[in-house]
Design a protein around this motif. Sequence first.
Motif, PDB file in Angstrom:
ATOM      1  N   PRO B 263     -12.364 -25.267  -8.960  1.00  0.00           N
ATOM      2  CA  PRO B 263     -11.985 -24.267  -9.970  1.00  0.00           C
ATOM      3  C   PRO B 263     -13.151 -23.918 -10.901  1.00  0.00           C
ATOM      4  CG  PRO B 263     -10.339 -25.997  -9.864  1.00  0.00           C
ATOM      5  CD  PRO B 263     -11.479 -26.435  -8.999  1.00  0.00           C
ATOM      6  N   GLU B 264     -14.122 -24.838 -11.039  1.00  0.00           N
ATOM      7  CA  GLU B 264     -15.263 -24.556 -11.929  1.00  0.00           C
ATOM      8  C   GLU B 264     -16.320 -23.704 -11.257  1.00  0.00           C
ATOM      9  OE1 GLU B 264     -14.697 -28.224 -11.448  1.00  0.00           O
ATOM     10  OE2 GLU B 264     -12.995 -27.785 -12.755  1.00  0.00           O
ATOM     11  N   GLY B 265     -16.173 -23.454  -9.969  1.00  0.00           N
ATOM     12  CA  GLY B 265     -17.163 -22.640  -9.276  1.00  0.00           C
ATOM     13  C   GLY B 265     -18.232 -23.456  -8.575  1.00  0.00           C
ATOM     14  N   ASP B 266     -18.070 -24.793  -8.575  1.00  0.00           N
ATOM     15  CA  ASP B 266     -19.010 -25.637  -7.832  1.00  0.00           C
ATOM     16  C   ASP B 266     -18.571 -25.696  -6.366  1.00  0.00           C
ATOM     17  OD1 ASP B 266     -21.030 -27.374  -7.182  1.00  0.00           O
ATOM     18  OD2 ASP B 266     -19.979 -29.167  -7.888  1.00  0.00           O
ATOM     19  N   PHE B 267     -19.531 -25.959  -5.485  1.00  0.00           N
ATOM     20  CA  PHE B 267     -19.199 -26.075  -4.066  1.00  0.00           C
ATOM     21  C   PHE B 267     -19.413 -27.503  -3.605  1.00  0.00           C
ATOM     22  CE2 PHE B 267     -19.415 -21.586  -4.467  1.00  0.00           C
ATOM     23  CZ  PHE B 267     -18.581 -21.087  -3.474  1.00  0.00           C
ATOM     24  N   THR B 268     -18.423 -28.046  -2.902  1.00  0.00           N
ATOM     25  CA  THR B 268     -18.498 -29.439  -2.480  1.00  0.00           C
ATOM     26  C   THR B 268     -19.562 -29.627  -1.406  1.00  0.00           C
ATOM     27  OG1 THR B 268     -17.200 -31.341  -1.767  1.00  0.00           O
ATOM     28  CG2 THR B 268     -16.768 -29.288  -0.625  1.00  0.00           C
ATOM     29  N   GLY B 269     -20.077 -30.844  -1.350  1.00  0.00           N
ATOM     30  CA  GLY B 269     -21.046 -31.171  -0.298  1.00  0.00           C
ATOM     31  C   GLY B 269     -20.572 -32.387   0.454  1.00  0.00           C
ATOM     32  N   GLY B 270     -21.495 -33.151   0.989  1.00  0.00           N
ATOM     33  CA  GLY B 270     -21.173 -34.397   1.679  1.00  0.00           C
ATOM     34  C   GLY B 270     -20.200 -34.205   2.826  1.00  0.00           C
ATOM     35  N   HIS B 271     -19.425 -35.276   3.096  1.00  0.00           N
ATOM     36  CA  HIS B 271     -18.475 -35.226   4.215  1.00  0.00           C
ATOM     37  C   HIS B 271     -17.413 -34.150   4.027  1.00  0.00           C
ATOM     38  CE1 HIS B 271     -19.960 -38.404   6.559  1.00  0.00           C
ATOM     39  NE2 HIS B 271     -19.723 -39.366   5.692  1.00  0.00           N
ATOM     40  N   MET B 272     -17.016 -33.935   2.752  1.00  0.00           N
ATOM     41  CA  MET B 272     -15.933 -32.987   2.513  1.00  0.00           C
ATOM     42  C   MET B 272     -16.326 -31.583   2.973  1.00  0.00           C
ATOM     43  SD  MET B 272     -12.844 -33.179   1.575  1.00  0.00           S
ATOM     44  CE  MET B 272     -11.674 -31.840   1.706  1.00  0.00           C
ATOM     45  N   ALA B 273     -17.615 -31.254   2.854  1.00  0.00           N
ATOM     46  CA  ALA B 273     -18.058 -29.930   3.295  1.00  0.00           C
ATOM     47  C   ALA B 273     -17.789 -29.757   4.787  1.00  0.00           C
ATOM     48  CB  ALA B 273     -19.543 -29.740   2.983  1.00  0.00           C
ATOM     49  N   ALA B 274     -18.051 -30.824   5.566  1.00  0.00           N
ATOM     50  CA  ALA B 274     -17.810 -30.749   7.015  1.00  0.00           C
ATOM     51  C   ALA B 274     -16.315 -30.712   7.316  1.00  0.00           C
ATOM     52  CB  ALA B 274     -18.465 -31.935   7.718  1.00  0.00           C
ATOM     53  N   VAL B 275     -15.545 -31.492   6.532  1.00  0.00           N
ATOM     54  CA  VAL B 275     -14.087 -31.502   6.727  1.00  0.00           C
ATOM     55  C   VAL B 275     -13.533 -30.082   6.571  1.00  0.00           C
ATOM     56  CG1 VAL B 275     -11.904 -32.253   5.671  1.00  0.00           C
ATOM     57  CG2 VAL B 275     -13.747 -33.903   6.021  1.00  0.00           C
ATOM     58  N   ILE B 276     -14.070 -29.369   5.586  1.00  0.00           N
ATOM     59  CA  ILE B 276     -13.600 -28.003   5.346  1.00  0.00           C
ATOM     60  C   ILE B 276     -14.155 -27.041   6.388  1.00  0.00           C
ATOM     61  CG2 ILE B 276     -13.708 -26.056   3.735  1.00  0.00           C
ATOM     62  CD1 ILE B 276     -13.692 -28.228   1.472  1.00  0.00           C
ATOM     63  N   GLU B 277     -15.473 -27.093   6.549  1.00  0.00           N
ATOM     64  CA  GLU B 277     -16.135 -26.122   7.425  1.00  0.00           C
ATOM     65  C   GLU B 277     -15.651 -26.218   8.875  1.00  0.00           C
ATOM     66  OE1 GLU B 277     -20.678 -24.848   8.580  1.00  0.00           O
ATOM     67  OE2 GLU B 277     -20.372 -26.375   7.043  1.00  0.00           O
ATOM     68  N   GLN B 278     -15.510 -27.447   9.369  1.00  0.00           N
ATOM     69  CA  GLN B 278     -15.086 -27.631  10.761  1.00  0.00           C
ATOM     70  C   GLN B 278     -13.569 -27.755  10.885  1.00  0.00           C
ATOM     71  OE1 GLN B 278     -17.503 -27.430  12.913  1.00  0.00           O
ATOM     72  NE2 GLN B 278     -19.088 -27.588  11.356  1.00  0.00           N
ATOM     73  N   GLY B 279     -12.910 -27.918   9.743  1.00  0.00           N
ATOM     74  CA  GLY B 279     -11.487 -28.211   9.820  1.00  0.00           C
ATOM     75  C   GLY B 279     -10.595 -27.253   9.072  1.00  0.00           C
ATOM     76  N   THR B 280     -10.334 -27.590   7.803  1.00  0.00           N
ATOM     77  CA  THR B 280      -9.285 -26.882   7.071  1.00  0.00           C
ATOM     78  C   THR B 280      -9.540 -25.378   6.914  1.00  0.00           C
ATOM     79  OG1 THR B 280     -10.317 -27.533   4.987  1.00  0.00           O
ATOM     80  CG2 THR B 280      -8.531 -28.923   5.793  1.00  0.00           C
ATOM     81  N   ALA B 281     -10.824 -24.952   6.966  1.00  0.00           N
ATOM     82  CA  ALA B 281     -11.121 -23.514   6.846  1.00  0.00           C
ATOM     83  C   ALA B 281     -10.476 -22.735   7.990  1.00  0.00           C
ATOM     84  CB  ALA B 281     -12.630 -23.282   6.834  1.00  0.00           C
ATOM     85  N   HIS B 282     -10.255 -23.418   9.116  1.00  0.00           N
ATOM     86  CA  HIS B 282      -9.734 -22.735  10.301  1.00  0.00           C
ATOM     87  C   HIS B 282      -8.224 -22.838  10.446  1.00  0.00           C
ATOM     88  CE1 HIS B 282     -13.864 -22.325  11.877  1.00  0.00           C
ATOM     89  NE2 HIS B 282     -14.045 -23.458  11.226  1.00  0.00           N
ATOM     90  N   LEU B 283      -7.573 -23.542   9.520  1.00  0.00           N
ATOM     91  CA  LEU B 283      -6.115 -23.657   9.609  1.00  0.00           C
ATOM     92  C   LEU B 283      -5.452 -22.350   9.180  1.00  0.00           C
ATOM     93  CD1 LEU B 283      -5.498 -27.194   8.082  1.00  0.00           C
ATOM     94  CD2 LEU B 283      -5.721 -26.539  10.473  1.00  0.00           C
ATOM     95  N   SER B 284      -4.184 -22.209   9.486  1.00  0.00           N
ATOM     96  CA  SER B 284      -3.462 -21.036   9.008  1.00  0.00           C
ATOM     97  C   SER B 284      -3.311 -21.164   7.496  1.00  0.00           C
ATOM     98  CB  SER B 284      -2.083 -20.965   9.661  1.00  0.00           C
ATOM     99  OG  SER B 284      -1.281 -22.019   9.187  1.00  0.00           O
ATOM    100  N   SER B 285      -3.193 -20.027   6.796  1.00  0.00           N
ATOM    101  CA  SER B 285      -3.056 -20.137   5.342  1.00  0.00           C
ATOM    102  C   SER B 285      -1.741 -20.838   4.994  1.00  0.00           C
ATOM    103  CB  SER B 285      -3.185 -18.781   4.651  1.00  0.00           C
ATOM    104  OG  SER B 285      -2.399 -17.829   5.289  1.00  0.00           O
ATOM    105  N   ALA B 286      -0.758 -20.751   5.892  1.00  0.00           N
ATOM    106  CA  ALA B 286       0.508 -21.460   5.644  1.00  0.00           C
ATOM    107  C   ALA B 286       0.288 -22.975   5.627  1.00  0.00           C
ATOM    108  CB  ALA B 286       1.538 -21.088   6.704  1.00  0.00           C
ATOM    109  N   ASP B 287      -0.550 -23.471   6.542  1.00  0.00           N
ATOM    110  CA  ASP B 287      -0.835 -24.909   6.581  1.00  0.00           C
ATOM    111  C   ASP B 287      -1.610 -25.357   5.339  1.00  0.00           C
ATOM    112  OD1 ASP B 287       0.524 -25.439   8.882  1.00  0.00           O
ATOM    113  OD2 ASP B 287      -1.242 -25.650  10.174  1.00  0.00           O
TER     114      ASP B 287
END
Lengths: 156, 304
Positions: B263-287
């Motif tokens: 919410p502050e406008g920072d972007f996560t790094g580390g493992h979480m970045a990969a979790v999002i980039e390879q994972g949750t970013a590709h889920l349906s918005s409903a999920d």
Amino acid sequence: MLGLLVMLVVSQAIAHTGASGIVKQRMDAMGVLGDHARIVGDMLKRKTAFDNDAVEMAAQAFIEHGEQIPALFPDTAASRTGSETEALPAIWTEWDDFVALATRFTEDSKALATIASEINTGEQSDEEKSRVVRTAFFRASRSCSGCHERFRLEQE
Amino acid sequence: MRALWLFLAMALCAVVIGVSAVAYGHAYNTRMEQARSALFTFSDAVYSAGDPERGESVARAAGCIACHTDTENGGALLAGGVELDSPFGTFVSPNITSDRFSGIGSWTVDMLAQALLNGRRPDGKHYWPAFPYTAYAVMQRQDIADLFAWLQSTDPIQEASPEHELRIPELARVGLGLWKTLYVPVDYQPDRFSGRGEYLVEGPAHCAECHARRDLFGGVADRQLSGNSRGPEGASVPAITAVALRDWTIKDLEFFLEIGMTPEGDFTGGHMAAVIEQGTAHLSSADRQAMAAYLKSPANGGFE
């Protein structure tokens, strides 16, 4: 507009009080980026109304910062190990990758700026404008996490 | 003479305790695996019913790609080679492409179910829990069938899996039977969740693996998402209980799971970045919405 400027000044003043020199300089620069990203993000989340001027300002800030990134991370002792720094040594051992990410960020931000200026004169609804901005903003932002993932120390 | 008797008595005790422990572990695992046995009669009907497109979404939610693709070094999709540092040494993710020799192309859907739900390899040995089967143990049948269909549809890459570099002996693998009694639920209860969001967070997405504390034996005993000061790679992982996330809206969380921005406008790094980039970013918005809503709900640990 005034509110935005006040916010930028205040957030710079309170951030990163323990840092100095080049470390403080780049942390402040990142802080400004974060402020702009938050403003655009809030619009896309529909917390705030769509405001194309703010998108254009954000894109300009992103471009300027993207171009500055390599210079903000010189290979000096103060830069590598200065107090409070979250910069990882990989920046200097994998310098070409680091610069490539910064370049990609600048290019993607230019595309965002172009889109923002195009829709400024267009006649789409805010809804449609928001959709094109969203795509371009997401594209630019992938370099943020992409860079932090490899080159920033993560701490709570 | 007395010393000898004492020694023999102690040795006998050690043997009895050891044998009992192994027997207990074995009995527990048998019960656990029987509870899931309905799955292991997965017939060709279920196998062919697997939907690869849905399966990719399961793979994204479960983080398969983030762990099994060496994106940083330009590795092929699912060909493995990602290192995970832990107090027990460095685990290296194996090749899970559809290649019949290097990957899992010769597996059946039952073998995949065995791996995910019971933490067992096709040869019967236990997996090291770097493979998060303690969370996958609740995965739904259809998700597994779909995941299997997608895995089998990926490009086969012939590239042998690298060895783990561990500080504990290979023999310790036997002890995992006992370890599982602590962390793998004996019953198979894929329907015990309040909804899709809780299922994803607790099950496939295995958030607790990093966002919960680990105990003496290296497992996640208390699945409360109250953070871990000694997370993977030595980094501190923040709490993500409803209380810890009080300044986040559901929209903020959805947005975060999509592009990694706080919410502050920072972007996560580390493992979480990969979790999002390879994972949750590709889920349906409903999920993503379901996950966010669950994380913000009182059911997700109202206390800090």
